[in-house]
Enzyme design. Sequence first.
Site, short mmCIF file in Angstrom:
data_model
loop_
_atom_site.label_atom_id
_atom_site.label_comp_id
_atom_site.label_asym_id
_atom_site.label_seq_id
_atom_site.Cartn_x
_atom_site.Cartn_y
_atom_site.Cartn_z
N SER A 97 44.51 41.75 40.33
CA SER A 97 43.35 42.54 40.70
C SER A 97 43.68 43.49 41.84
CB SER A 97 42.20 41.62 41.12
OG SER A 97 41.15 42.38 41.68
N ASP A 135 38.26 45.93 39.30
CA ASP A 135 36.91 45.45 39.58
C ASP A 135 36.00 46.62 39.95
OD1 ASP A 135 37.06 42.49 39.40
OD2 ASP A 135 38.59 42.76 40.94
N HIS A 178 43.95 44.52 36.64
CA HIS A 178 42.52 44.19 36.66
C HIS A 178 41.81 45.11 37.64
CE1 HIS A 178 39.20 41.42 35.77
NE2 HIS A 178 38.84 41.57 37.04
N GLY A 189 44.11 38.17 42.82
CA GLY A 189 44.11 39.27 43.78
C GLY A 189 44.96 38.98 44.99
N GLY A 233 31.57 39.73 43.51
CA GLY A 233 31.20 40.68 44.55
C GLY A 233 32.23 40.88 45.62
N ASP A 290 38.52 34.36 36.71
CA ASP A 290 38.61 35.35 37.78
C ASP A 290 37.92 34.81 39.02
OD1 ASP A 290 38.56 37.55 39.45
OD2 ASP A 290 37.41 38.83 38.10
N GLY A 291 38.71 34.70 40.11
CA GLY A 291 38.13 34.29 41.38
C GLY A 291 38.84 33.09 41.98
N GLY A 292 39.54 33.30 43.08
CA GLY A 292 40.22 32.20 43.75
C GLY A 292 41.42 31.65 43.01
N GLY A 332 36.45 39.78 47.03
CA GLY A 332 37.71 39.11 46.84
C GLY A 332 37.93 38.07 47.93
N GLY A 333 38.94 37.22 47.74
CA GLY A 333 39.31 36.28 48.76
C GLY A 333 38.43 35.06 48.89
N MET A 375 31.13 44.99 37.11
CA MET A 375 30.10 44.22 37.80
C MET A 375 29.04 45.21 38.27
SD MET A 375 32.52 41.52 39.84
CE MET A 375 33.99 42.56 39.82
N HIS A 398 36.67 45.35 34.68
CA HIS A 398 35.62 44.35 34.80
C HIS A 398 34.43 45.00 35.48
CE1 HIS A 398 34.34 40.32 36.88
NE2 HIS A 398 33.44 40.74 36.01
N MET A 456 33.67 33.57 35.55
CA MET A 456 33.86 33.76 36.98
C MET A 456 34.01 32.40 37.66
SD MET A 456 33.97 36.98 37.55
CE MET A 456 33.98 36.83 39.36
#
Length: 222
Positions: A8, A34, A32, A196, A141, A174-176, A143-144, A67, A65, A136
């Site tokens: 990402s 966002d 990716h 990411g 909304g 996607d996420g973490g 990153g990190g 959002m 992606h 998700m």
Amino acid sequence: MAVQISPSILSADFARLAEDVARISDAADWVHVDVMDNHFVPNLTLGLPVVEALLKHSALPLDCHLMIEDPDRWAPAYAEAGAGSVTIHAEAAKAPVRTLRTIRAAGARSGLALNPATAVEPYEDLLGEIDMLLLMTVEPGFGGQKFLDVVLPKVRRARQLIRNSDSSVWLQVDGGVSDETIERCAEAGADVFVAGNAVYGKDDPAESVRALRAAAERASTT
């Protein structure tokens, strides 16, 4: 399952996006992107003009992606611009079937994303309309964020639904996603991984991609 890694660029240097994309071009499968509008999610990132610019410089296909509010209106333009994959959120789309078909008709892979609290079962009948299901593993909304283990049972259920439908739908998380969490995701059935900070937070992003792929491949074969 063939493991795919989609770094990402939300975690990349926005002033050097083309260079940061080039840094992972020999190791990753996708880039990716966002797209956030500060309405559907509480953050504003980048949009179609940046995607169009990146398409001129990326050796990898773009995994967009969205959002955003009103993806039915905006998603087709990303596919028409040349994105390889365009994912819309089930929570935002008012006419998901029509929009997913329009994305495919424009030559891109169609994706449907679900937030952590959104059940996957109501969308089983849409598996034939999509090429990828994105679950998700953080609230969208920013990153990190810390990976939400509570989503893993949903990943397993989604994988079973895909098997039952005898489809070739990819299952993306996607996420973490990191070297500490990717194996759990792969064991649960995911095969496409968005990362990411785990990529761009390291000195050698390409090597980080290779390490993530190796970890996911080990877990997916056990």
